[in-house]
Design an enzyme around this catalytic site. Sequence first.
Site, PDB file in Angstrom:
ATOM      1  CG  HIS A 108      -0.170   0.126   2.528  1.00  0.00           C
ATOM      2  ND1 HIS A 108       0.513  -0.933   3.078  1.00  0.00           N
ATOM      3  CD2 HIS A 108       0.029   1.168   3.374  1.00  0.00           C
ATOM      4  CE1 HIS A 108       1.098  -0.556   4.206  1.00  0.00           C
ATOM      5  NE2 HIS A 108       0.830   0.720   4.410  1.00  0.00           N
ATOM      6  CG  ASP A 110       1.452   4.989   4.872  1.00  0.00           C
ATOM      7  OD1 ASP A 110       1.062   3.812   4.987  1.00  0.00           O
ATOM      8  OD2 ASP A 110       2.539   5.397   5.328  1.00  0.00           O
ATOM      9  CG  HIS A 264       5.019   1.146   3.052  1.00  0.00           C
ATOM     10  ND1 HIS A 264       4.526   2.334   2.552  1.00  0.00           N
ATOM     11  CD2 HIS A 264       4.397   0.951   4.240  1.00  0.00           C
ATOM     12  CE1 HIS A 264       3.648   2.848   3.398  1.00  0.00           C
ATOM     13  NE2 HIS A 264       3.535   2.025   4.441  1.00  0.00           N
ATOM     14  NE  ARG A 279       1.959   6.470   9.139  1.00  0.00           N
ATOM     15  CZ  ARG A 279       0.918   5.818   8.621  1.00  0.00           C
ATOM     16  NH1 ARG A 279       1.060   4.588   8.156  1.00  0.00           N
ATOM     17  NH2 ARG A 279      -0.263   6.377   8.573  1.00  0.00           N
TER      18      ARG A 279
HETATM   19 FE   LIG Z   1       1.857   1.976   5.786  1.00  0.00          FE
END
Ligand SMILES: [Fe+2]
Length: 308
Positions: A108, A110, A264, A279
């Site tokens: 995917h 993000d 990723h 994150r």
């Molecule tokens: Fe992700």
Amino acid sequence: MSKDDQTQFIKTNLKIEPVAGRIGAEIKGLRLSEHLGAPEVYAIRQALLKYKVLFFRKQYHLDDAGQEAFARLLGEPVSHPTVPIKEGTQHLLELNSNDGGGRADAWHTDVTFVDAYPQAAILRAVIIPETGGDTVWANTAAAYENLPEGLRDLADRLWALHTNEYDYAAHHKGTSSADDYYYNELFTSTIYETEHPVVRVHPETGERTLVLGQFAKKILGLSLEDSNHLISVLQGHITQLENTVRWRWAVGDVAIWDNRATQHYAINDYGDQERVVRRVTLAGDVPVSIDGRHSVTRKKVKPIPDNV
Ligand SMILES: [Fe+2]
């Protein structure tokens, strides 16, 4: 960047070591913090545009606040649109393998279910399994560049519908009740549907990149069957090993990726060992197709609970 900064930039002499042929570089000898000077920040940004994902080892000194403060040097931090932030932070998202939703084991980019999805992410390794739990990134600009001409011409004209309401169980292996809660109550607390061009023009490099991945539900104007075939063909090109880099995490590592030019996948091969990464994402702009049209969010609704 001012002329002075440019002169200093030449002197920063960052040690940049490519990790794979088409994507990824490790930057050595740099202590990430909010106190980095403009030349270093410029150098990081330039390297990010070139290599798409950057790795920094041994950043043990960074805590949540330090990570957020450093992120602010690179852009404007934004919270996830549906998942609550980690308590005590301003925008930070914690991905915890034992806490539901922490195993992003599907390819995917993000947050592509919204129009202006994040331009970049800064991920810090807090707890890493002894074995397993690597992340793989794919370069979606290189993938586009290496498509056979006929497929490239076709992709140029396509648009896709992206949504956070997808078949969660089908995309992830072995979901738990914590995962179900995460997906049903948090991740889809607002349901989005957004139309993106399958090929967007990168606003800084001008490169064409492919916008697909796990949230891409359907190619507009095609039957579901044709759409699934075509997405699968294009995804196959994106995730071809030549376009990827795999990172073996250690505690204290930081990875920064250009979310406009990558997908990723977090490899889910570490059983019930603990894995915690945190994150910060940076605000992005609305994608633009090669013929100048912008992505559009068509739906943003809060679902009505079953028991009402
Ligand atoms: Fe992700």
